[in-house]
Enzyme design. Structure first.
Site, short mmCIF file in Angstrom:
data_model
loop_
_atom_site.label_atom_id
_atom_site.label_comp_id
_atom_site.label_asym_id
_atom_site.label_seq_id
_atom_site.Cartn_x
_atom_site.Cartn_y
_atom_site.Cartn_z
N ASP A 1 85.18 -31.47 116.83
CA ASP A 1 85.97 -32.22 117.81
C ASP A 1 86.66 -31.28 118.79
O ASP A 1 86.80 -31.60 119.97
CB ASP A 1 86.98 -33.13 117.11
N HIS A 45 80.06 -32.80 114.16
CA HIS A 45 79.51 -33.03 112.83
C HIS A 45 79.81 -34.45 112.38
O HIS A 45 80.72 -35.12 112.89
CB HIS A 45 80.09 -32.04 111.82
#
Length: 480
Positions: free
Chosen positions: A379, A97
């Site tokens: 992540d 994102h």
């Protein structure tokens, strides 16, 4: 005099030609010299520090700027680069994102004042920003898999909520989408003009920031964003493991990896001293400050050029930030040197890599569905995949990072299919563990699909303990 003038003219002309040649090489309009095996005399990818443009030693401020990924001029990328006789068959995109508001607040400090409404007059800006907001505001009837249909389609709070995507995050992925559109649609015609929903596969976790990032990328990518053709599936796990999430050995690796992180922190006396100083400034116990993960909030201040928080006792400062960021970099380095995170990554990334390989095999067999796959993730999704692939030199996933698998067909030999792996625009194919030696004995510019299939179906388990032959057995073994 005549000869002298001719000499000066020729000298000037030679200088001009040399300048043009170097310029064309710089902009990749003519090829650089190649080695005997057909590879470039320079590295095939650029994920390691460049001694000309990057600091000679690790600079925490420089690394933080890379992590922020502040939108600027269009970046150079290697996506879609292939000899003319290769045809692009399918593309599989993993993204983190975009820029977000912190997940944690530093106790007794004022939250950073970041506006999460989307405003065209505020930087960073993208030409499609206003149209994106208009289109998203009309998508209240969008049909997504539950619970995605209850999430907002774009950020819209004057003061960001915790973890909310910012305007920077939207612009980052509008930019990603436009870049991929220019390459995959305009140049390679990956999707036909009358594309259908069956030719897309879209999946995201249940966070608004991942759904909105995916929508922003798609809005920049698709030639006609039709709500009837855009359907996101919900993925409950950040590992995108679908029905294969139960894996005891993976959890054991993770627990031991977290223990390693803890012991490394205890050994760092400068870090502990810094936490102590920061705790005094905000007047809370050191343990409470550490639990609030202050680097998360400080990165938001840093990326948005907002002063670090203050109290009556003083201000948190750049020196505090640099010490914590330096420790993060050291932790990343040690993590790649130890086997614990690698074991976790092999098991954590296998389900999503297996899904990707299966889609590639179907596309190679002639299926026309799911030609473009998008996983909008975190992540903690991308990092294990990078590690499992053997890309130990790759930096930790920045905001709006993208990892792309391309499938190509050789038109001269239609039965042969090859793959390219790209990370943030850099070709890292020949740095993967399954293809790092291939270019040494083959002039081909890509890696055979069979290499990736063999790696996912067999070699990932061999790398764990050598005895398991499938995911279930590996997960229930005793390797950690």
């Amino acid at each position: 005099m005549l000869y002298r003038n001719r000499f000066l003219v020729l000298l000037a002309l030679a200088g001009l030609l040399a300048f043009l040649s170097l310029s064309l090489q710089f902009f990749h309009l003519i090829p650089v010299s190649t080695t005997k095996n057909g590879g470039s005399s320079k590295s095939r990818k650029r994920i390691m520090p460049d001694p000309v443009t990057e600091p000679p030693t690790v600079d925490p401020v420089y690394e933080a700027l890379l992590y922020c990924n502040i939108p600027s001029v269009a970046e150079r990328s290697m996506e879609g680069h292939a000899p003319h006789h290769y045809k692009l068959v399918s593309v599989h995109v993993f993204i983190r994102h975009g820029d977000r508001y912190p997940l944690y607040a530093i106790p007794k400090t004022k939250r950073p004042e970041i506006d999460c409404t989307l405003v065209a007059s505020r930087k960073p800006y993208h030409p499609k920003l206003e149209a994106f907001v208009s289109h998203m505001s009309k998508g209240s009837g969008a049909s997504f898999e539950s619970p995605l249909n209850s999430l907002p389609l774009y950020p819209n709070h004057p003061l960001c909520e915790m973890g909310e995507l910012t305007q920077t995050g939207i612009v980052q992925h509008l930019q990603n989408g436009q870049l991929l559109r220019d390459i995959y649609l305009r140049k390679h015609k990956l999707l036909p003009n009358d594309w259908s929903s069956e030719q897309l596969y879209l999946e995201t976790t249940g966070k608004s920031r991942t759904l909105q990032s995916g929508l922003a990328l798609l809005y920049g990518f698709l030639p006609d964003f039709d709500w009837k053709k855009v359907y996101f599936k919900h993925q409950p796990s950040a590992l995108f493991c679908s029905g294969s999430c139960y894996c005891p050995l993976r959890n054991q690796y993770l627990e031991k990896e977290q223990r390693r992180q803890y012991l490394l922190r205890l050994k760092n006396s400068e870090l502990e001293r810094t936490y102590g100083e920061m705790a005094k400034i905000v007047d809370i116990p050191t343990k409470q400050l550490r639990a609030a993960n202050p680097i998360d909030s400080m990165l938001c201040h840093f990326c948005h050029n907002v002063s670090f928080p203050c109290s009556r006792s003083g201000c948190l400062g750049m020196e505090h930030f640099k010490v914590i960021k330096t420790h993060q970099i050291e932790d990343e380095r040690e993590r790649h040197e130890k086997p614990l995170y690698f074991g976790y990554s092999l098991l954590g990334a296998h389900p999503i890599l297996n899904q990707t390989v299966n889609r590639m095999q179907r596309a190679a067999a002639g299926w026309k569905d799911e030609l473009f796959t998008l996983y909008s993730a975190h992540d903690v999704t991308l990092s294990p995949v990078l590690s499992a692939l053997g890309l130990l030199e790759a930096r930790f996933p920045r905001f709006a990072a993208r990892l792309i698998f391309e499938l190509w067909q050789d038109r001269q030999k239609p039965s042969e299919h090859s793959v390219r792996i790209l990370y943030n625009g850099a070709d890292v194919t020949f740095h993967t563990s399954f293809c790092h030696d291939f270019h040494k004995h083959s002039p081909k510019p890509m890696c055979p699909l069979e290499n990736l299939v063999r790696f996912v179906k067999r070699d990932m388990f061999v790398a764990l303990d050598g005895s398991s032959t499938n995911y279930y057995d590996a997960c229930h073994g005793e390797g950690a």
